[in-house]
Design a protein around this motif. Structure first.
Motif, short mmCIF file in Angstrom:
data_model
loop_
_atom_site.label_atom_id
_atom_site.label_comp_id
_atom_site.label_asym_id
_atom_site.label_seq_id
_atom_site.Cartn_x
_atom_site.Cartn_y
_atom_site.Cartn_z
N TYR A 131 48.40 0.24 7.97
CA TYR A 131 47.68 0.04 9.23
C TYR A 131 46.22 0.48 9.12
CZ TYR A 131 48.57 5.05 9.58
OH TYR A 131 48.63 6.40 9.31
N TYR A 180 47.76 -3.20 16.43
CA TYR A 180 48.40 -1.89 16.53
C TYR A 180 47.67 -1.09 17.61
CZ TYR A 180 49.62 2.95 15.12
OH TYR A 180 50.02 4.25 15.08
N THR A 275 53.10 -2.44 18.74
CA THR A 275 52.40 -3.52 18.05
C THR A 275 52.59 -4.83 18.80
OG1 THR A 275 54.33 -3.89 16.61
CG2 THR A 275 52.58 -2.46 15.76
#
Length: 351
Positions: A131, A180, A275
């Motif tokens: 991420y 995210y 997400t």
């Protein structure tokens, strides 16, 4: 799988290392039931893994590019300091743990405990820090004390995970990426101070701008961040790999009792982690089910033994953790920093 080159390797002899020329010093075996994992064991007790790795670094890289994971067993490494020396020799200097998402305790230098998470819970398969804008290409685990029961570190080939997804699922996600969304300061999960390793909000903002993260201060101690990331990486070997945290951070991946508590106590926009598709729209439950099923179909397990080292190509191999009966002590180190533009053609926007 490439065969070991016939260069020098080394034996431990008190405080000195004696070079010897021998092709049979380390046994290399692809485990029949764990196609993602290669096991390496010494043919003789005196072999010094750190010295051997110094001479075989290219071979280790080639093996990882093929298999994705190497389990070193019976090399008699006993201390965290020896593990750190191995990581530095085989992979380069261990990295700091930045933009954190899980609680870890520093053990020595840049060696940390694996995630400090209740022993009766499962940690779902994931690729470390995918991420982030900057992430490690290597992650290594050292089993100091094996669990009384359970506590495996399952692994999964991310190339095969990608292949299991339906073409329409892959196409949409490759085109859009995923979003995210993270909320700090709710009392659940890490504070922004712990995650970003600073008490200075301006330093957090500088990091976010440099890492293509949108940020919003909701109050002095409450911060919301949003970051769009690709779902697929192009490994230096040429392989395409499923490399993201989309499933890991989605609220539906939480264990049922934890998910229920989260949804009862937080609105969707205030969840500590969640997400979405890259355009911000919700991901359908059946798509999340498909993705989790692909991970689980490729999951492979082995039993830790004290002294084992597990070395992963972080792009090609996902890892997780099974519940366990204490005691268990597994430490971790990461190496070889990489940025997303090196592995994926993706428009991150402007800083």
């Amino acid at each position: 799988m490439p065969s070991p080159p016939s260069s020098k390797t080394f034996f431990a002899n008190k405080r000195t290392a004696v070079a010897a020329s021998d092709n049979g010093l380390v046994r290399v075996q692809r485990l029949d039931d764990l196609q993602v994992l290669v096991k390496m064991e010494p043919e003789m007790e005196e072999i010094d893994l750190i010295q051997w790795a110094a001479a075989k670094r290219d071979f280790l890289d080639a093996t990882l590019a093929d298999a994705g994971a190497i389990l070193f067993r019976k090399f008699k490494l006993k201390t965290v300091e020896q593990f750190q020396a191995f990581v530095e020799t085989a992979c380069g200097p261990p990295l700091e743990y930045k933009e954190r998402s899980s609680p870890r305790s520093q053990v020595s230098g840049n060696v940390f405990t694996s995630t400090d998470y209740p022993s009766d819970k499962t940690i779902f398969l994931h690729t470390e820090q995918s991420y982030n804008y900057v992430f490690p290409l290597r992650i290594a685990f050292f089993c100091v004390v094996q669990a009384a029961e359970g506590g495996e570190t399952p692994v999964a080939d991310t190339r095969r995970i990608l292949q299991r997804l339906r073409p329409e699922t892959r196409m949409r996600l490759e085109n859009q990426g995923y979003l995210y969304v993270r909320n700090f300061g709710s009392g659940i999960g890490l504070s922004w101070q712990e995650a970003f390793q600073t008490e200075d909000p301006l330093e957090v903002e500088r990091h976010c701008r440099g890492s293509f993260i949108d940020y919003e201060w909701l109050s002095k101690d409450r911060l919301r961040t949003r970051q769009r990331r690709p779902v697929v990486a192009h490994h230096p070997s040429g392989a395409k790999a499923w490399f993201n945290h989309m499933a890991f951070f989605h609220v539906s991946t939480l264990e049922p009792d934890i998910r229920r508590q989260m949804l009862e106590n937080f609105s969707e926009e205030d969840l500590p982690n969640n997400t979405y598709y890259g355009d911000g729209s919700s991901i359908e439950p059946e798509i999340m089910d498909e993705i989790r099923a692909a991970y689980l179909a490729e999951r492979k397990m082995f039993q830790w033994q004290s002294g084992d080292i597990l070395l992963l190509d972080n792009v090609l191999t996902a890892h997780g953790r099974s519940p366990f009966v204490p005691p268990r002590k597994v430490v971790v180190a990461m190496a070889r920093s990489c940025t997303w533009p090196e592995l994926a053609p993706y428009d991150f926007g402007t800083r």
